[in-house]
Design a protein around this motif. Structure first.
Motif, PDB file in Angstrom:
ATOM      1  N   TYR A   1      -2.255   9.438   2.895  1.00  0.00           N
ATOM      2  CA  TYR A   1      -1.324   9.647   1.789  1.00  0.00           C
ATOM      3  C   TYR A   1      -1.982   9.195   0.480  1.00  0.00           C
ATOM      4  CZ  TYR A   1       3.170   9.535  -0.768  1.00  0.00           C
ATOM      5  OH  TYR A   1       4.182   9.733  -1.652  1.00  0.00           O
ATOM      6  N   TYR A   2      -2.591   8.035   0.514  1.00  0.00           N
ATOM      7  CA  TYR A   2      -3.276   7.554  -0.688  1.00  0.00           C
ATOM      8  C   TYR A   2      -4.370   8.542  -1.104  1.00  0.00           C
ATOM      9  CZ  TYR A   2      -5.337   4.274  -4.028  1.00  0.00           C
ATOM     10  OH  TYR A   2      -5.790   3.682  -5.177  1.00  0.00           O
TER      11      TYR A   2
ATOM     12  N   ASP B   1       2.546   8.659  -6.668  1.00  0.00           N
ATOM     13  CA  ASP B   1       2.831  10.053  -6.347  1.00  0.00           C
ATOM     14  C   ASP B   1       4.000  10.556  -7.203  1.00  0.00           C
ATOM     15  OD1 ASP B   1       2.578  12.444  -4.995  1.00  0.00           O
ATOM     16  OD2 ASP B   1       3.752  11.805  -3.264  1.00  0.00           O
TER      17      ASP B   1
ATOM     18  N   THR C   1       1.571   3.708  -3.376  1.00  0.00           N
ATOM     19  CA  THR C   1       1.163   5.101  -3.220  1.00  0.00           C
ATOM     20  C   THR C   1       2.317   6.045  -3.551  1.00  0.00           C
ATOM     21  OG1 THR C   1      -0.376   4.421  -1.486  1.00  0.00           O
ATOM     22  CG2 THR C   1       0.161   6.758  -1.585  1.00  0.00           C
ATOM     23  N   ARG C   2       3.480   5.711  -3.020  1.00  0.00           N
ATOM     24  CA  ARG C   2       4.651   6.557  -3.293  1.00  0.00           C
ATOM     25  C   ARG C   2       4.991   6.538  -4.770  1.00  0.00           C
ATOM     26  NH1 ARG C   2       9.692   5.127  -0.070  1.00  0.00           N
ATOM     27  NH2 ARG C   2      10.345   7.143  -0.874  1.00  0.00           N
TER      28      ARG C   2
ATOM     29  N   ARG D   1      -3.348   5.776   4.675  1.00  0.00           N
ATOM     30  CA  ARG D   1      -4.672   6.099   4.121  1.00  0.00           C
ATOM     31  C   ARG D   1      -4.723   7.554   3.643  1.00  0.00           C
ATOM     32  NH1 ARG D   1      -6.342   2.928   8.529  1.00  0.00           N
ATOM     33  NH2 ARG D   1      -6.742   4.751   9.832  1.00  0.00           N
TER      34      ARG D   1
ATOM     35  N   VAL E   1      -2.750  11.406  -2.870  1.00  0.00           N
ATOM     36  CA  VAL E   1      -2.292  11.080  -4.226  1.00  0.00           C
ATOM     37  C   VAL E   1      -3.476  11.055  -5.192  1.00  0.00           C
ATOM     38  CG1 VAL E   1      -1.260   9.286  -5.651  1.00  0.00           C
ATOM     39  CG2 VAL E   1      -0.209   9.911  -3.478  1.00  0.00           C
TER      40      VAL E   1
ATOM     41  N   PRO F   1       0.820  -1.224   0.000  1.00  0.00           N
ATOM     42  CA  PRO F   1       0.000   0.000   0.000  1.00  0.00           C
ATOM     43  C   PRO F   1       0.849   1.267   0.000  1.00  0.00           C
ATOM     44  CG  PRO F   1      -0.875  -1.585   1.564  1.00  0.00           C
ATOM     45  CD  PRO F   1       0.461  -2.121   1.114  1.00  0.00           C
TER      46      PRO F   1
END
Lengths: 532, 473
Positions: free
Chosen positions: A338-339, A290, A286-287, A336, A342, A282
């Motif tokens: 962070y996602y 991003d 996400t990173r 969460r 993005v 996850p």
């Protein structure tokens, strides 16, 4: 252009963590602009400075769960920050300027997000003159302490000096966030010299003014008070944001779970997101997303269409998501949010976004949000194109991830935005895979083409898209994506970016005799006096 | 025909204050605050009265009227030079248009800032000099100190008049703030760095009036060119008074050098400290310090603000009218000498209009050289084979392109360690300051003077040195 940064190699910021307090000290290296041709005087910034700031804000959230208050201040004498470097702006291409504004906005929204959702309060210790984007940086903090030394002022001089608007939400935050009365906001935003001292407090431009001798003490006091209110865990250990694995070449960018392949003749990039059972998936995915979004936006401005696909086992995604949504640790919370951020980056990206849902894809729950973020979704009703004997069919699946945890900037979920004004509750009971025909019936996809038509229809969609005016598309997409209510965030992006986009193109700002170009030459701008 | 100053009113003036009730009310509200400030921050030494010059008219005949006056009864007021009826704007994009009698809305903020910064320096020097009366070397010097002080007070009035008359409520607020800031205050310092430095001894006072007040002369000279006529006329009259302050500096340093030369001859040594004189080496260090700090007042060598002020017509060049160019400066360039990290000097080509601070600074430097020439003539006439000199403009700078570098008085770019080792040779050390301080004992007897300074060659207004310039309380 790379968005990689690390505190060990920052040129412009110093990050210092002392228990529950962290300092972000802006001390811009004048000679280290990200592109040659200008000096970053008076702690002014360019994209390079902001890349470091973004890196710092991310690390503070993930690597430093112990940090409860972040103090943003300046390492220079009598200057807090003069905002975005004007010579850089004047020399930049239009798309660079706008993209730069977008990124700085996202970083500042991220700071507010940290305060709101992560218990990490940002505090601006304004220890010198603070103008334009410098003040907007302070406005993105929860509390502003201004030094009362008779010369330090806060100012938004963009309108009077540059003929443009404050580029990072200054006008909106004045009235919406700080509740500065609108007539006063008008006065303030047309005075090039800004305001200092008691009047600045009376108008709500800052929260308090403090004499120089007591400045550090009061800042620390306020920081500790904010820390006291935080919900951050006391003894948690952070996780390191290690460098991403990434291959970059002419044909695209490949990360561990995300692959981007360029098709330059069609002006598009095909982005594939892979599922995995790896427990780090996850955060890593996400990173990667991003980083990819940032790179594509900055480096590939002519790839105007992004085509999203996914690949892998839907059950793996469902399992990952289940763990993530039920993880009540600080880290689960961070991932969460962070996602969510993005996905928001995607929402405000000025590219046509198309999701292709085919057999073998895994558009379920949190990955289905990617498809809902797109302007259109096409779903293949039939076997895989290259294997017509296969009985594999495309399916999507709604989960709790589609009903709340990843809201858009307008405060709505992507489903609520899609079905604006309707009750989407009815869809929450659909706890099963949905095939193409049903998905089309339910309105969850734009079209479901069968395998006979698929290749041609998709080709025509993409070719058609590539032929349209990019400017009109940008405007149209932004209009459609943000239905319904306005929030501070949507106002910042929609109104401001749109207006600024226009103003940046107008001769009064960007023409050879415009204010932005004349700034610093000692000559006055020439304005076309007609109101448009 | 020069207009007389009306001394019958509460606030002496030649601007027909009585016919402007609003302005009168505003200034009368400020006056007691000024008097409060004067009693708190003005000279600490109590006097009965002082032989002061007071302007009774702004024309040639009337601006230097001498009499014994009680310091706190000095009639501070508002004196503008005569109005030139047909005056036109001499530079910038409004060149050739009639000058403005009112502030244009477009330039209000800029003009206000210029006036506030100028205004802030005036009371600052009074604050910096407030203890000097306790250690004056003679009654003559004491009188000069007070003359400078009351005139700085009047120059404050001049700027406050402009703020009150032309800048509305905000102008009045700013005028009040001029009294709330104090030189060297940790919480509320003066705006410019040099005006927060201490003026702890009389050699520093002479240096200040020579170097720092000379900066004032040049700043006023550029504001005198302003298209905003009331500012121009105000500065024109201030310049007359400023000339005396520089006279105090020039002749003050003259007399210290002369006395040091005398002691060097008398004792046949440069080490005259044991004989109650100030060694040439210390004088040189004082020059180095005050000169470099004053150069900082010109601001950064390149300045967008200065360029904008010029284009707008707010602030011109020194003797703008005598310049032989287009007075717009948009098409010409020049070279800016800049230090480079590798220790060499480079040159950067820039448009002329962005280097106006440098232009003014160069005029100033040329002027400063005159003093040094005078002082060296005194040494030469005494047969002393030493010379004083101005250090390189990049020496000891905290503002502008040189501020990130260490540069020796000869213009050599040094690394930090070399600079730290050598700077005691170039700038006054605490021992030097303590030594000079040790000489500062007041001499208040008529016709007497301290050991470290020669008497002046002429008294004030034809009076002899022995004249009782000050009646002490």
């Amino acid at each position: 252009m790379s968005f990689d940064a690390h505190p060990d190699t920052y040129r412009h910021w110093r990050m210092r963590v002392e228990g529950e307090l962290a300092w972000l000290v802006l001390d811009v290296d004048e000679s280290a602009g990200i592109v040659p041709g200008y000096e970053l005087k008076l702690n002014s910034y360019d994209l390079g400075v902001d890349i470091e700031l973004y890196d710092a804000t991310q690390r503070l959230r993930f690597e430093h769960p112990e940090v409860r208050t972040v103090i943003v201040t300046s390492g220079k004498d009598r200057v807090f920050c003069a905002g975005a470097n004007i010579r850089m702006l004047a020399a930049s291409s239009h798309e660079w300027k706008v993209n730069f504004c977008k990124f700085t906005n996202e970083t500042r929204n991220g700071m507010e997000d940290a305060t709101e959702h992560s218990g990490q309060t940002y505090l601006a210790a304004v220890n010198g003159s603070c103008a334009g984007g410098g003040y907007e940086l302070a406005l993105a903090c929860d509390h502003i302490v201004l030094v009362d030394d008779n010369s330090s002022a806060v100012a938004l001089p963009e309108v009077p000096l540059l003929g443009v608007l404050p580029g990072t939400g200054g006008l909106t935050r004045l009235v919406d966030k700080r509740r500065v009365r609108k007539d006063r906001a008008d006065v303030f935003a047309t005075r090039s010299d800004g305001m200092r001292g008691r009047p600045a407090v009376q108008w709500g431009l800052v929260d308090e003014v403090v004499p120089p001798r007591r400045f550090d003490e009061v800042v620390r006091e306020r920081a500790l008070e904010a820390a006291e209110r935080s919900t951050r865990p006391k003894d948690a250990k952070g996780i390191e944001l290690t460098p991403l694995r990434r291959e970059v070449d002419e044909d695209g960018i490949r990360y561990r779970y995300v692959k981007a392949a360029y098709e330059r003749d069609l002006g598009l990039v095909k982005i594939t997101v892979h599922a995995s059972e790896d427990e780090n998936w996850p955060l890593t995915v996400t990173r990667e997303l991003d980083d990819l979004i940032l790179r594509l936006r900055t480096n590939e401005t002519e790839l105007g269409t992004w085509v999203f696909t996914t690949a892998g086992d839907p059950d793996a995604v469902l399992a990952q998501e289940h763990r993530l949504l039920n993880d009540d640790s600080w880290l689960g919370n961070e991932i969460r949010h962070y996602y969510k951020r993005v996905l928001k980056r995607l929402d405000v990206t000025s590219r046509s976004l198309i999701a292709l849902i085919e057999p073998g894809s895994c558009f379920v729950g949190m990955l289905l949000e990617l498809a809902f973020a797109c302007d259109r979704q096409y779903m293949l009703d039939g076997p895989p194109i290259d294997d017509e004997d296969s009985d594999e069919r495309a399916a999507i699946q709604l989960t709790p991830a589609n009903f709340g945890p990843f809201p858009m900037g307008n405060g709505l979920t992507r489903l609520q935005s899609r079905f604006y004004g309707e009750d989407v509750g009815r869809l929450s009971e659909l706890d099963k895979p949905v095939d193409a025909v049903e998905a089309a019936d339910l309105g969850l996809v734009t079209e479901a083409f069968d395998d006979i038509d698929w290749t041609d229809e998709i080709r025509i969609v993409l070719e058609g898209r590539a032929s349209l005016s990019p400017d009109a598309l940008t405007g149209m997409e932004a209009n459609h994506r943000f239905v319904g209510p306005e929030t501070l965030e949507t106002k910042i992006f929609a109104r401001l970016t749109a207006w600024q986009n226009w103003i940046f193109n107008r001769p009064n700002a960007a023409g050879p005799d415009g204010a932005l170009r004349r700034y610093g030459t000692g000559q006055k701008p020439v304005f076309d006096r007609k109101r448009v | 025909m020069a207009s007389p100053i009306n001394y019958d009113e509460k606030i002496p003036n030649n601007v027909d204050l009585s016919s402007d009730r609003r302005l009168q009310r505003a200034l009368e509200g400020w006056q007691p605050k000024f008097m409060n400030w004067w009693s708190e921050m003005g000279p600490t030494l109590e006097t009965h009265d002082v032989y002061l010059r007071t302007a009774v008219s702004v024309g040639r005949a009337g601006w230097a009227h001498f009499d014994h006056v009680k310091l706190d009864e000095y009639r501070w007021g508002i004196f503008l030079a005569e109005r030139e009826q047909e005056r036109r704007i001499g530079f910038g994009e409004h060149r050739g248009e009639p000058v403005w009698q009112q502030v244009p809305g477009e330039y209000r903020a800029d003009l206000q800032r210029l006036i506030v910064i100028q205004g802030d320096t005036e009371p600052a020097s009074v604050e910096q000099q407030r203890h000097l009366g306790l250690t004056a070397p003679s009654l003559y010097d004491l009188r000069n100190l007070f003359q400078v002080n009351v005139e700085e007070g009047r120059h404050l009035w001049a700027m406050v008049y402009l703020l009150h008359a032309y800048f509305g409520r905000e102008g009045r607020d700013q005028a009040e703030d001029l009294l709330l800031r104090n030189s060297g205050s940790p919480d509320s310092p003066r705006i410019l760095g040099a005006f927060n430095e201490e003026t702890a001894d009389w050699l520093a006072f002479y240096m200040f009036t020579y170097f720092t007040d000379r900066d004032g002369k040049y700043q006023l000279g550029t504001l005198k060119e302003s298209a905003f006529d009331p500012l121009s006329r105000t500065c024109e009259f201030m310049l007359k008074e400023e000339a005396h302050h520089m006279f105090v500096g020039t002749t003050g340093v003259d007399r210290v050098v002369a006395r040091s030369a005398e002691l060097i001859r008398e004792h046949d040594t440069f080490d005259i400290a044991p004989h109650g004189g100030i060694p040439l080496e210390i004088i040189q260090k004082y020059i180095n310090f005050h000169y470099s700090v004053s150069l900082d007042l010109f601001g950064s060598e390149t300045s967008t603000n200065a360029a904008n002020y010029y284009t707008a017509g707010l602030k011109g060049r020194w003797q703008e009218g005598r310049r032989k160019d287009d007075h717009k400066l948009t098409d010409t360039g020049g070279l800016l000498e800049t230090p480079r990290p590798d220790g060499t000097w480079g040159a950067e080509e820039l448009s002329t209009i962005l280097m106006l601070n440098l232009d003014l600074r160069n005029e100033y430097i040329a002027d400063c050289e005159h003093g040094v020439t005078r002082w060296n003539r005194i040494l030469a006439e005494a047969g002393i084979d030493r010379k004083l000199r101005l250090p390189h403009p990049a020496f000891n700078r905290h503002v502008g392109v040189n501020s990130a570098f260490h540069v020796s008085p000869d213009g050599e770019i040094l690394d930090e360690a070399t600079w730290t080792r050598a700077s005691d040779k170039w700038l006054p050390t605490s021992q030097d300051l303590t030594f000079v301080q040790s000489l500062m004992r007041p001499v208040y007897e008529r016709g007497k003077i301290a050991s470290w300074v020669a008497p002046p060659t002429n008294g004030i207004n034809g009076k002899p040195f022995e004249y009782e310039y000050v009646h002490l309380a």
